[in-house]
Design a protein around this motif. Structure first.
Motif, PDB file in Angstrom:
ATOM      1  N   ILE A  21       0.833  -1.207   0.000  1.00  0.00           N
ATOM      2  CA  ILE A  21       0.000   0.000   0.000  1.00  0.00           C
ATOM      3  C   ILE A  21       0.867   1.257   0.000  1.00  0.00           C
ATOM      4  O   ILE A  21       0.629   2.191  -0.769  1.00  0.00           O
ATOM      5  CB  ILE A  21      -0.971   0.000   1.197  1.00  0.00           C
ATOM      6  N   HIS A  25       0.487   3.412  -3.332  1.00  0.00           N
ATOM      7  CA  HIS A  25      -0.324   4.632  -3.238  1.00  0.00           C
ATOM      8  C   HIS A  25       0.532   5.855  -2.901  1.00  0.00           C
ATOM      9  O   HIS A  25       0.055   6.806  -2.311  1.00  0.00           O
ATOM     10  CB  HIS A  25      -1.412   4.467  -2.158  1.00  0.00           C
ATOM     11  N   ASP A  28      -0.932   9.354  -3.825  1.00  0.00           N
ATOM     12  CA  ASP A  28      -2.083   9.714  -2.990  1.00  0.00           C
ATOM     13  C   ASP A  28      -1.643  10.067  -1.569  1.00  0.00           C
ATOM     14  O   ASP A  28      -2.125  11.038  -0.981  1.00  0.00           O
ATOM     15  CB  ASP A  28      -3.036   8.518  -2.886  1.00  0.00           C
ATOM     16  N   LEU A  29      -0.753   9.268  -1.028  1.00  0.00           N
ATOM     17  CA  LEU A  29      -0.307   9.504   0.347  1.00  0.00           C
ATOM     18  C   LEU A  29       0.439  10.828   0.442  1.00  0.00           C
ATOM     19  O   LEU A  29       0.210  11.632   1.346  1.00  0.00           O
ATOM     20  CB  LEU A  29       0.579   8.348   0.829  1.00  0.00           C
ATOM     21  N   LEU A 304      -4.741  -7.095   3.132  1.00  0.00           N
ATOM     22  CA  LEU A 304      -4.954  -5.712   2.734  1.00  0.00           C
ATOM     23  C   LEU A 304      -5.869  -4.917   3.667  1.00  0.00           C
ATOM     24  O   LEU A 304      -5.555  -3.774   3.991  1.00  0.00           O
ATOM     25  CB  LEU A 304      -5.399  -5.637   1.273  1.00  0.00           C
ATOM     26  N   PRO A 305      -6.989  -5.483   4.133  1.00  0.00           N
ATOM     27  CA  PRO A 305      -7.808  -4.697   5.073  1.00  0.00           C
ATOM     28  C   PRO A 305      -7.006  -4.277   6.312  1.00  0.00           C
ATOM     29  O   PRO A 305      -7.047  -3.109   6.721  1.00  0.00           O
ATOM     30  CB  PRO A 305      -8.938  -5.661   5.441  1.00  0.00           C
ATOM     31  N   ALA A 307      -3.748  -4.070   6.603  1.00  0.00           N
ATOM     32  CA  ALA A 307      -2.694  -3.147   6.193  1.00  0.00           C
ATOM     33  C   ALA A 307      -3.261  -1.747   5.932  1.00  0.00           C
ATOM     34  O   ALA A 307      -2.612  -0.738   6.234  1.00  0.00           O
ATOM     35  CB  ALA A 307      -1.982  -3.683   4.955  1.00  0.00           C
ATOM     36  N   THR A 308      -4.468  -1.677   5.393  1.00  0.00           N
ATOM     37  CA  THR A 308      -5.107  -0.371   5.172  1.00  0.00           C
ATOM     38  C   THR A 308      -5.266   0.395   6.465  1.00  0.00           C
ATOM     39  O   THR A 308      -4.985   1.597   6.540  1.00  0.00           O
ATOM     40  CB  THR A 308      -6.529  -0.557   4.579  1.00  0.00           C
ATOM     41  N   VAL A 311      -1.898   1.667   7.536  1.00  0.00           N
ATOM     42  CA  VAL A 311      -1.384   2.800   6.767  1.00  0.00           C
ATOM     43  C   VAL A 311      -2.219   4.058   7.053  1.00  0.00           C
ATOM     44  O   VAL A 311      -1.698   5.165   7.076  1.00  0.00           O
ATOM     45  CB  VAL A 311      -1.287   2.471   5.262  1.00  0.00           C
ATOM     46  N   SER A 312      -3.518   3.905   7.315  1.00  0.00           N
ATOM     47  CA  SER A 312      -4.318   5.077   7.683  1.00  0.00           C
ATOM     48  C   SER A 312      -3.818   5.650   9.010  1.00  0.00           C
ATOM     49  O   SER A 312      -3.754   6.873   9.186  1.00  0.00           O
ATOM     50  CB  SER A 312      -5.800   4.706   7.774  1.00  0.00           C
TER      51      SER A 312
END
Lengths: 428, 428
Positions: A21, A25, A28-29, A304-305, A307-308, A311-312
């Motif tokens: 991620i 991204h 975006d980040l 991924l969920p 990890a999301t 990262v948030s």
């Protein structure tokens, strides 16, 4: 713009997701935080192991202190799991002024207060959204979204493994052991499934949620825990016939500043939104005095969920870093913890009894409930193939836990009650 | 500790709720932000009107400028509604360095970019969580919870009135007009229900959600809107028979940076979590590339849920104020907006046709779909009482909107098609 450098402890499934991620991204980040975020160093057990992600060999290290004491690293992301050494690493990182994002529910449930205090002392951020319910931003919601409300109930399906098992049992009429085996084959359950199926994993998550929701330091030992290994397909069949689904629910409640927290298989009315949360999905139902009923639904685990969420959290830390306001979240647990005793914990109950099939038995049994002031919502008696035995299914009105325990103890000594086959809390 | 002073524009239902929460939770709020929050002045239309809340008469004013230009007021909470004058007040408040919390979806949907720019220019916070889905903290979730993810779909039941009507029609087999009348009597629908039932209210909320979710300035005119006034009880009956519920869905989608936003009655598969959101409840389903499926459920309106969202925003503003970091949220819409054309918008469709009941008709009709390259998932033909007329129910595979429009235009000129009774988008 000077990049923000991150040290990653662990490169398993979730760690790999974090790398994917952050690298995928990047644009975006950077737009959100105003500078690039770079993963500078990654702790692995074996540098030479083959991996399914391309990562610069120079970034890998087998020595955690390379990362924790790295002068240029601002944020540590901990996804290695474990408690003993991991706690030492995190405390040292905080002492060195590094901010920490962790997915470690065990650590936060057991040592949350100590870690939060160390973070505050060093004006560091510690964030742990991913520790509960994977991709659902429930911690942020409780802390910020409902900051002005008074939360009186949190009810969660916070363990995907047990929800997968109970869903399969319900939908296919399969037995616990058969579905557990299938879950193990699919990788949804571990070879030693104890922590999941006995409710310990859920209890850890409820400890974290109750602490945040009620603003008081709840400890793991405050949670009364019962797992799903004794749930039978017959129980689920009865539940469905009466309009309920059996779910492993974590329930944290507050009433007049007295709190109680439990994890147990629970019969949930089919019309309740949490009853239709199926498979490995998680959901957290929150009841706030002002906001009323709300529910948050999503994937509870997975590369991924999870990890999301991490990262948030990382984005939030980096934003704070840019603003120079880390470590300002303050104490989340400023209220004194007062636990309910068993005679203050109230809910409906379902009981399935095997009894002698003869005159006067039902009267004798209902008298026991009356003796302990438990009133009944519904009673159904039916014959069984093993005559002269009958089954009695009872749903009580709200009753206190201590009274139900006295009822059950009395049944133990009652000759006409052959067996208390099942006892479930009832919700919705 | 110096109290933070708040000016409240409006003392209707929601305004009253804000006063109740701020005064009732004073201790909790002060613990979170480190100082008392005081409602200093309240704008009302008539100071002498009887009210169902005790409020110091001196705090009331009929002159908005008393509040907006008040030297001690730090934060303006706008719950008066309206667009023209309200916008002027908010822009002036921001110009004077006051932070603004608003529940005004109309204003944010129409003038969001201008207001956000003015806030940024003056380093002020502007928060508007309550403008969408009342008590559900969906804006905060999109901005922060999923900051590291890439959101590709937002699907919302964001209007309680229409969901109440469709739920009643579904559960009781009642007609649209009968339920609308009931909703008006219960106060769930206004005497002029146009804005709700024609989908405009939902479109405004989707404008706000899509702007945040896709980080691009979506405008109200970008939303294709269709309301529920043409939904019949027969349509709902057919939907149920096929395993669907009819819901007014706002759908915002992104694919390869091309976006589309629409509001329309939609057939949603019963197994989809959004299908069981009933009554006046709202829910927002979010699909993120990493996080997968999530859904946020709760009260969409009402005094206290909406007021909770407002006060949570107020807490966030006050925290920022204490930290000296207001107006730092940055631009949420840093991406260029590129809209899909009708031939790029794809979904499944349900069609109900009245056709001549004679040989070759079905072949003729299915040929029309084939001509425009729309493939069919299922086709059902059945006789009707009004022989020689038959009904044909078709569910397509994913088809583009332009192709469906061409199919419908062709049916217009086809003698064997008596009527296209219903066309619905299909989800789930």
């Amino acid at each position: 713009m000077k990049p923000v450098k991150v040290g990653l402890l662990g490169l398993g499934t979730v760690g790999t997701g974090v790398v994917r991620i952050v690298e995928g991204h990047q644009e975006d980040l950077a737009s959100q935080v105003g500078s690039p975020i770079v993963i500078e160093k990654v702790l692995v057990q074996n540098k030479n192991k083959a991996r399914n992600i391309a990562i610069d060999q120079d970034k890998l290290t087998e020595d955690p202190w390379d990362i924790i004491r790295h002068p240029d690293i601002d944020v540590i992301v901990e996804v290695m799991g474990g408690i003993g050494l991991t706690k030492e690493y995190i405390l040292e990182a905080l002492a060195l002024g590094k901010h920490v994002v962790t997915a470690n529910k065990d650590l936060m449930a057991l040592h949350g207060p100590e870690i939060l205090a160390k973070a505050q002392e060093n004006r560091c951020d510690i964030m742990y959204e991913a520790s509960v319910a994977g991709g659902i931003p429930i911690i942020r919601t409780l802390v910020e979204g409902f900051s002005s409300d008074r939360i009186n109930k949190i009810m969660g399906i916070v363990n995907g493994t047990t929800n997968f098992i109970l869903t399969k049992m319900s939908q296919e009429g399969a037995s616990y052991l058969d579905v557990l085996k299938e879950a193990q084959e699919l990788g949804y359950a571990e070879s030693d499934p104890t922590s999941d199926v006995e409710g310990l994993d859920a209890a850890r998550k409820m400890t974290i949620l109750a602490t945040i929701g009620f603003r008081a330091n709840v400890a793991l030992e405050d949670v009364s825990v019962q797992g799903i290994s004794s749930v039978t397909k017959e129980d689920i069949l009865y539940a469905k016939r009466l309009g309920y689904e059996v779910k492993l629910l974590g329930i944290a409640e507050r009433q007049d500043d007295l709190i109680s927290i439990s994890v147990q298989p629970t019969m949930v009315k089919q019309s309740h939104p949490i009853a239709s949360v199926n498979g490995v999905f998680n959901a957290v139902y929150v009841y706030g005095e002002a906001v009323g009923e709300t529910m948050f639904y999503g994937a509870g685990a997975g590369e991924l969920p999870t990890a999301t969420s991490i990262v948030s959290d990382l984005v939030a830390v980096v934003k704070n870093l840019k603003l120079g306001v880390n470590g300002m979240q303050g104490s989340l647990a400023y209220k004194e913890k007062k636990l309910k005793t068993d005679d203050q914990i109230s809910s409906k109950y379902f009981l399935l009894l095997k009894v002698a099939d003869r005159a006067g038995v039902l009267a004798r049994i209902t008298q026991v409930f009356a003796d302990f002031e438990v009133s009944l919502e519904s009673v159904l008696q039916q014959p069984t193939p093993s005559n002269p035995e009958a089954e009695i299914i009872i749903i009580t009105h709200d009753a206190n836990k201590a009274a139900i325990q006295k009822v059950l103890a009395t049944f133990e000594s009652l000759e006409v009650v052959h067996k208390v086959k099942s006892v479930y809390r009832v919700e919705g």
